[in-house]
Motif scaffolding. Structure first.
Motif, PDB file in Angstrom:
ATOM      1  N   UNK A   9       9.430  26.847  46.575  1.00 59.62           N
ATOM      2  CA  UNK A   9      10.186  27.800  45.759  1.00 59.62           C
ATOM      3  C   UNK A   9       9.339  29.005  45.365  1.00 59.62           C
ATOM      4  N   UNK A  10       8.590  29.533  46.303  1.00 60.17           N
ATOM      5  CA  UNK A  10       7.765  30.728  46.101  1.00 60.17           C
ATOM      6  C   UNK A  10       6.632  30.531  45.104  1.00 60.17           C
ATOM      7  N   UNK A  11       6.238  29.287  44.867  1.00 59.08           N
ATOM      8  CA  UNK A  11       5.105  29.007  43.988  1.00 59.08           C
ATOM      9  C   UNK A  11       4.067  28.184  44.739  1.00 59.08           C
ATOM     10  N   UNK A  12       2.802  28.442  44.446  1.00 63.89           N
ATOM     11  CA  UNK A  12       1.723  27.684  45.074  1.00 63.89           C
ATOM     12  C   UNK A  12       1.727  26.243  44.552  1.00 63.89           C
ATOM     13  N   UNK A  13       1.377  25.319  45.434  1.00 63.81           N
ATOM     14  CA  UNK A  13       1.276  23.899  45.076  1.00 63.81           C
ATOM     15  C   UNK A  13      -0.108  23.426  45.491  1.00 63.81           C
ATOM     16  N   UNK A  14      -0.864  22.883  44.540  1.00 61.85           N
ATOM     17  CA  UNK A  14      -2.191  22.359  44.867  1.00 61.85           C
ATOM     18  C   UNK A  14      -2.148  20.858  45.115  1.00 61.85           C
ATOM     19  N   UNK A  15      -1.241  20.164  44.420  1.00 60.99           N
ATOM     20  CA  UNK A  15      -1.092  18.733  44.642  1.00 60.99           C
ATOM     21  C   UNK A  15       0.273  18.277  44.162  1.00 60.99           C
ATOM     22  N   UNK A  16       0.596  17.062  44.526  1.00 61.39           N
ATOM     23  CA  UNK A  16       1.866  16.462  44.144  1.00 61.39           C
ATOM     24  C   UNK A  16       1.594  15.039  43.695  1.00 61.39           C
ATOM     25  N   UNK A  17       2.294  14.612  42.668  1.00 60.36           N
ATOM     26  CA  UNK A  17       2.238  13.214  42.233  1.00 60.36           C
ATOM     27  C   UNK A  17       3.584  12.586  42.527  1.00 60.36           C
ATOM     28  N   UNK A  18       3.556  11.486  43.258  1.00 61.12           N
ATOM     29  CA  UNK A  18       4.776  10.767  43.610  1.00 61.12           C
ATOM     30  C   UNK A  18       4.817   9.446  42.861  1.00 61.12           C
ATOM     31  N   UNK A  19       5.918   9.226  42.179  1.00 62.69           N
ATOM     32  CA  UNK A  19       6.144   7.968  41.473  1.00 62.69           C
ATOM     33  C   UNK A  19       7.299   7.247  42.157  1.00 62.69           C
ATOM     34  N   UNK A  20       7.345   5.934  41.968  1.00 65.55           N
ATOM     35  CA  UNK A  20       8.446   5.170  42.550  1.00 65.55           C
ATOM     36  C   UNK A  20       8.770   3.991  41.645  1.00 65.55           C
ATOM     37  N   UNK A  21       9.824   3.314  41.992  1.00 66.09           N
ATOM     38  CA  UNK A  21      10.254   2.126  41.270  1.00 66.09           C
ATOM     39  C   UNK A  21       9.844   0.927  42.126  1.00 66.09           C
ATOM     40  N   UNK A  22       8.675   0.302  41.824  1.00 65.62           N
ATOM     41  CA  UNK A  22       8.169  -0.788  42.669  1.00 65.62           C
ATOM     42  C   UNK A  22       9.198  -1.910  42.849  1.00 65.62           C
ATOM     43  N   UNK A  23       9.256  -2.417  44.037  1.00 67.12           N
ATOM     44  CA  UNK A  23      10.206  -3.469  44.374  1.00 67.12           C
ATOM     45  C   UNK A  23      11.529  -2.879  44.830  1.00 67.12           C
ATOM     46  N   UNK A  24      12.135  -2.066  43.988  1.00 66.12           N
ATOM     47  CA  UNK A  24      13.404  -1.441  44.350  1.00 66.12           C
ATOM     48  C   UNK A  24      13.211  -0.447  45.491  1.00 66.12           C
ATOM     49  N   UNK A  25      12.151   0.344  45.438  1.00 71.18           N
ATOM     50  CA  UNK A  25      11.912   1.341  46.474  1.00 71.18           C
ATOM     51  C   UNK A  25      11.786   0.677  47.843  1.00 71.18           C
TER      52      UNK A  25
END
Length: 150
Positions: free
Chosen positions: A43-59
């Motif tokens: 979206x026209x913004x710089x990204x240095x990193x990303x954090x991904x979360x999930x729902x363990x078991x369900x995912x």
């Protein structure tokens, strides 16, 4: 016929994943793969990193279900899905989807099917970080629209 799903923090080796799909699987003449990586912008913004979360078991259950649906629809030999969670830097691989089938069209379509459903149905939450701060990544209408072809 086999389906294998992994949700993990550690990096994966694309070559090893391909080799695992093909190892001893000579009935299938086609292998399709998709690898998604962290972009350095959104979206026209710089990204240095990303954090991904999930729902363990369900995912894992949701990913398994998506892969099994693809396997039933296209009679695939193997399906492999790997999705990373945790902190990832720009350029890091996030997701691997691999499908094997006797013919290319089935492998290609199944790979796209798995990715389209993964993007909209799997319980992952993404937070991007950059020079402008942090922001949660919103669902995209284009991802939901992609499901209509299935």
């Amino acid at each position: 016929m086999s389906v294998s799903v992994s949700v993990q923090e550690q990096a994966f080796d694309v070559g090893a994943e391909y080799a695992g799909l093909r190892n001893g699987n000579w009935a299938d003449g086609a292998t399709a793969m998709f690898v998604g990586s962290v972009r350095d912008f959104n979206l026209d913004s710089a990204v240095s990193c990303m954090e991904l979360e999930h729902y363990p078991g369900m995912t894992e259950r949701v990913l398994q279900d998506i892969a099994e649906k693809a396997q039933r629809r296209w009679a695939l030999g193997r399906v492999r899905v790997v999705h990373r969670v945790g902190r990832l830097g720009a350029g890091d691989d996030i997701v691997f989807v691999g499908t094997c089938a006797p013919h290319r069209q089935a492998a290609l379509e199944a790979c796209a099917f798995v990715m389209d459903f993964l993007k909209t149905r799997a319980p992952f939450w993404k937070k991007e970080k950059g020079p402008d701060g942090e922001r949660w990544v919103e669902a995209r209408q284009s991802d939901s629209d992609a499901l209509e072809k299935w």
